[in-house]
Design a protein around this motif. Structure first.
Motif, PDB file in Angstrom:
ATOM      1  N   ASN A   1      38.204  49.254  36.611  1.00  0.00           N
ATOM      2  CA  ASN A   1      39.022  48.123  36.160  1.00  0.00           C
ATOM      3  C   ASN A   1      40.228  47.925  37.062  1.00  0.00           C
ATOM      4  O   ASN A   1      40.607  46.793  37.388  1.00  0.00           O
ATOM      5  CB  ASN A   1      39.475  48.344  34.718  1.00  0.00           C
ATOM      6  N   ALA A   2      40.870  49.034  37.459  1.00  0.00           N
ATOM      7  CA  ALA A   2      42.038  48.934  38.335  1.00  0.00           C
ATOM      8  C   ALA A   2      41.664  48.335  39.685  1.00  0.00           C
ATOM      9  O   ALA A   2      42.361  47.451  40.212  1.00  0.00           O
ATOM     10  CB  ALA A   2      42.675  50.314  38.519  1.00  0.00           C
ATOM     11  N   LEU A   3      40.550  48.792  40.264  1.00  0.00           N
ATOM     12  CA  LEU A   3      40.114  48.268  41.561  1.00  0.00           C
ATOM     13  C   LEU A   3      39.739  46.794  41.461  1.00  0.00           C
ATOM     14  O   LEU A   3      40.038  46.006  42.369  1.00  0.00           O
ATOM     15  CB  LEU A   3      38.934  49.089  42.085  1.00  0.00           C
ATOM     16  N   ASP A   4      39.083  46.432  40.365  1.00  0.00           N
ATOM     17  CA  ASP A   4      38.728  45.024  40.174  1.00  0.00           C
ATOM     18  C   ASP A   4      39.985  44.164  40.053  1.00  0.00           C
ATOM     19  O   ASP A   4      40.046  43.059  40.611  1.00  0.00           O
ATOM     20  CB  ASP A   4      37.867  44.857  38.926  1.00  0.00           C
ATOM     21  N   ALA A   5      40.986  44.681  39.322  1.00  0.00           N
ATOM     22  CA  ALA A   5      42.221  43.912  39.149  1.00  0.00           C
ATOM     23  C   ALA A   5      42.937  43.722  40.475  1.00  0.00           C
ATOM     24  O   ALA A   5      43.500  42.654  40.749  1.00  0.00           O
ATOM     25  CB  ALA A   5      43.136  44.618  38.144  1.00  0.00           C
TER      26      ALA A   5
ATOM     27  N   GLY B   1      45.487  47.406  47.322  1.00  0.00           N
ATOM     28  CA  GLY B   1      46.706  47.725  46.592  1.00  0.00           C
ATOM     29  C   GLY B   1      46.904  49.220  46.467  1.00  0.00           C
ATOM     30  O   GLY B   1      46.391  50.007  47.268  1.00  0.00           O
ATOM     31  N   ASN B   2      47.665  49.602  45.446  1.00  0.00           N
ATOM     32  CA  ASN B   2      48.026  51.003  45.241  1.00  0.00           C
ATOM     33  C   ASN B   2      47.507  51.482  43.894  1.00  0.00           C
ATOM     34  O   ASN B   2      47.755  50.851  42.858  1.00  0.00           O
ATOM     35  CB  ASN B   2      49.543  51.176  45.291  1.00  0.00           C
ATOM     36  N   LEU B   3      46.791  52.593  43.932  1.00  0.00           N
ATOM     37  CA  LEU B   3      46.277  53.231  42.729  1.00  0.00           C
ATOM     38  C   LEU B   3      46.973  54.575  42.582  1.00  0.00           C
ATOM     39  O   LEU B   3      46.958  55.400  43.496  1.00  0.00           O
ATOM     40  CB  LEU B   3      44.762  53.428  42.829  1.00  0.00           C
ATOM     41  N   ARG B   4      47.605  54.799  41.427  1.00  0.00           N
ATOM     42  CA  ARG B   4      48.335  56.042  41.190  1.00  0.00           C
ATOM     43  C   ARG B   4      47.644  56.812  40.073  1.00  0.00           C
ATOM     44  O   ARG B   4      47.371  56.262  39.007  1.00  0.00           O
ATOM     45  CB  ARG B   4      49.791  55.758  40.808  1.00  0.00           C
TER      46      ARG B   4
ATOM     47  N   ASP C   1      48.860  48.213  40.887  1.00  0.00           N
ATOM     48  CA  ASP C   1      49.869  47.172  41.096  1.00  0.00           C
ATOM     49  C   ASP C   1      49.219  45.792  41.153  1.00  0.00           C
ATOM     50  O   ASP C   1      49.651  44.913  41.889  1.00  0.00           O
ATOM     51  CB  ASP C   1      50.685  47.439  42.362  1.00  0.00           C
ATOM     52  N   GLY C   2      48.161  45.624  40.362  1.00  0.00           N
ATOM     53  CA  GLY C   2      47.499  44.333  40.267  1.00  0.00           C
ATOM     54  C   GLY C   2      48.301  43.337  39.448  1.00  0.00           C
ATOM     55  O   GLY C   2      49.461  43.595  39.083  1.00  0.00           O
ATOM     56  N   PRO C   3      47.711  42.199  39.115  1.00  0.00           N
ATOM     57  CA  PRO C   3      48.453  41.139  38.423  1.00  0.00           C
ATOM     58  C   PRO C   3      48.814  41.473  36.990  1.00  0.00           C
ATOM     59  O   PRO C   3      49.661  40.801  36.389  1.00  0.00           O
ATOM     60  CB  PRO C   3      47.488  39.951  38.487  1.00  0.00           C
ATOM     61  N   GLY C   4      48.196  42.499  36.393  1.00  0.00           N
ATOM     62  CA  GLY C   4      48.519  42.885  35.036  1.00  0.00           C
ATOM     63  C   GLY C   4      47.705  42.130  33.994  1.00  0.00           C
ATOM     64  O   GLY C   4      46.989  41.174  34.301  1.00  0.00           O
TER      65      GLY C   4
ATOM     66  N   THR D   1      50.353  48.044  35.904  1.00  0.00           N
ATOM     67  CA  THR D   1      49.512  48.239  34.736  1.00  0.00           C
ATOM     68  C   THR D   1      49.161  49.713  34.645  1.00  0.00           C
ATOM     69  O   THR D   1      48.700  50.306  35.619  1.00  0.00           O
ATOM     70  CB  THR D   1      48.220  47.404  34.828  1.00  0.00           C
ATOM     71  N   CYS D   2      49.397  50.301  33.482  1.00  0.00           N
ATOM     72  CA  CYS D   2      49.186  51.741  33.319  1.00  0.00           C
ATOM     73  C   CYS D   2      48.385  52.012  32.046  1.00  0.00           C
ATOM     74  O   CYS D   2      48.767  51.575  30.954  1.00  0.00           O
ATOM     75  CB  CYS D   2      50.528  52.475  33.261  1.00  0.00           C
TER      76      CYS D   2
END
Length: 462
Positions: A365-369, A374-377, A394-397, A448-449
């Protein structure tokens, strides 16, 4: 009658007429952590509405306890066996201090017979719970099928990959030995000249591997080698400079050769050195490639927890890394992964393959967003007797008005045809019902977390 302070803020899912009936018939009870509300096999136990705290429902399967459901404020439990007339099929225990409204079994059966608002509400909810249970069973079957398929595939890949890696190592040794034998019998070179070449090769082999140079430094090194080779009239100077530079040869090395070898001897010596280094580089590529295959096999084994028991001690960090390895093809482009792992996090008791399915859904979901840019933490923390895992992007949320719906089955914020709307629903079922944990979402544009809160060990019957 109970105090009027018990209202829809405590049980928001209950319609007013149902809440009034529960308040009229129910008795306020408090349960201490671990105290059972009902136990598996018990007859004539009561109906409970949770006001605060949690009730975890587990069923004994062999030597393990499977978490069937976690009921939080506003939910009810104890209805299935009351309706069927049989003994309790599971055990319900308080998680932390828990307050409930207790409706006696006789009163509940009377309400069912009279088809009161509470009875109708419970029966409607049971339909949804049955659908949830069926979806959970289907998901477990899919994970089991994935494990079986992975087991077969990994078995078929592991043997040839291991054989290829051993062959690459042996091929490297045989190539070096053959090259040294050829050098020893090359009469175009004198004994001292052959010794200089052999010594240089030994130095290159025994040298401590250095950090790879950046593109600019590597280009400068190869330009320097190219200039030296051209100034000494060497053929194929460009390709030689690339091969020598990649192997760690620098200008001082060439100066040593130039001081001992001249004319034809220098050409012969550089040709031997270039071909020997090229052979070792090719075998190194083969070794690295087969090692990568072996690493992927290990990652898949870790991801699916092949050949493991149903409930096992799970290394959360190893599971996260195995899942990230599954997404390597999407991460190597424009995604920066930042890891912040708490070294004090111990192993926890969980279903390994199912937990990795949670990481899969959240990372995907994070990668799709972020659209793979971007940055994945990824971070972990030990918080009391729980492990908290956070996956942030750090996607659009997620728009605030939609955040309450993201865990609903078939709900998705993705474009038409891009998502099933089941990923977060599956993750929620696994975390809450199978592992007794929680998932929380915080989202605003650019941050988004998802935080997964997992108990170190499910609370089992005493």
């Amino acid at each position: 009658m109970l105090h009027d302070s018990i209202d829809t803020t405590l049980v928001p899912t209950f319609p007013p007429e149902v809440l009034d009936e529960v308040k009229r018939e129910g008795v306020l009870r408090e349960f201490q952590p671990g105290e059972p509300l009902f136990t598996e096999g018990q007859h004539d136990y009561d109906f409970f509405v949770v006001l605060s705290g949690e009730v975890r429902v587990t069923r004994r399967l062999g030597s393990e306890d499977q978490v069937l459901a976690v009921h939080r404020p506003g939910a009810f439990t104890g209805e299935i066996s009351l309706l069927s007339g049989g003994p309790a099929i599971a055990t319900g225990r308080a998680v932390g201090e828990t307050r409930v409204l207790q409706v006696k079994a006789e009163a509940f059966r009377r309400m069912v017979a009279e088809c009161t608002p509470l009875a109708r509400f419970v029966l409607q909810t049971l339909v949804t719970r049955r659908q949830d249970a069926e979806a959970q069973i289907r998901q477990q079957e899919k994970l089991a099928a994935l494990g079986r398929m992975a087991a077969g595939l990994m078995h078929e890949l592991n043997n040839p990959a291991s054989a290829a890696r051993r062959s690459a190592e042996q091929l490297r040794e045989e190539c070096l030995e053959a090259q040294h034998r050829a050098l020893a019998h090359d009469e175009r070179l004198s004994a001292p000249q052959r010794e200089v070449l052999a010594e240089l090769m030994r130095d290159l082999q025994s040298a401590t591997p250095l950090q790879p140079l950046d593109a600019l430094a590597q280009s400068d090194l190869e330009d320097g080698l190219l200039g030296w080779l051209e100034s000494h009239g060497m053929a194929n100077a460009f390709s030689r400079a690339t091969t020598l530079g990649t192997a760690g040869v620098d200008l001082p090395h060439l100066e040593v050769l130039g001081a001992t070898l001249e004319g034809e001897a220098l050409e012969v010596g550089l040709t031997w050195l270039e071909k020997t280094l090229l052979l070792t580089q090719l075998t190194d590529v083969m070794d690295a490639s087969t090692q990568r295959i072996c690493s992927l096999i290990a990652a898949v084994r870790q991801y699916t927890y092949m050949d493991r028991d149903w409930l096992q001690e799970v290394d959360v960090h190893a599971g996260l890394e195995a899942t990230l390895a599954m997404f390597a093809h999407r991460l190597r482009g424009g995604v920066t992964v930042t890891r912040d792992y708490d070294g004090h996090v111990p192993k926890l008791w969980a279903h390994g393959s199912e937990l990795n399915q949670v990481w899969t859904n959240l990372i995907e979901n994070a990668l799709d967003a972020m659209k793979d840019q971007g940055n994945l933490r990824v971070s972990t923390r030990l918080c009391g007797d729980e492990v908290h895992v956070e996956l942030s992007d750090d996607g659009p949320g997620v728009p605030e008005e939609l955040q309450a719906r993201v865990f609903e089955p078939f709900f998705t914020t993705k474009a038409l045809g891009k998502g099933t709307g089941l990923g977060l629903d599956i993750a929620l079922r696994i975390v809450e019902r199978r592992l007794g944990g929680r998932i929380r979402l915080q989202s605003r544009p650019g941050d988004t977390c998802f935080r997964v809160e997992l108990p170190l060990k499910p609370e089992l019957p005493h």
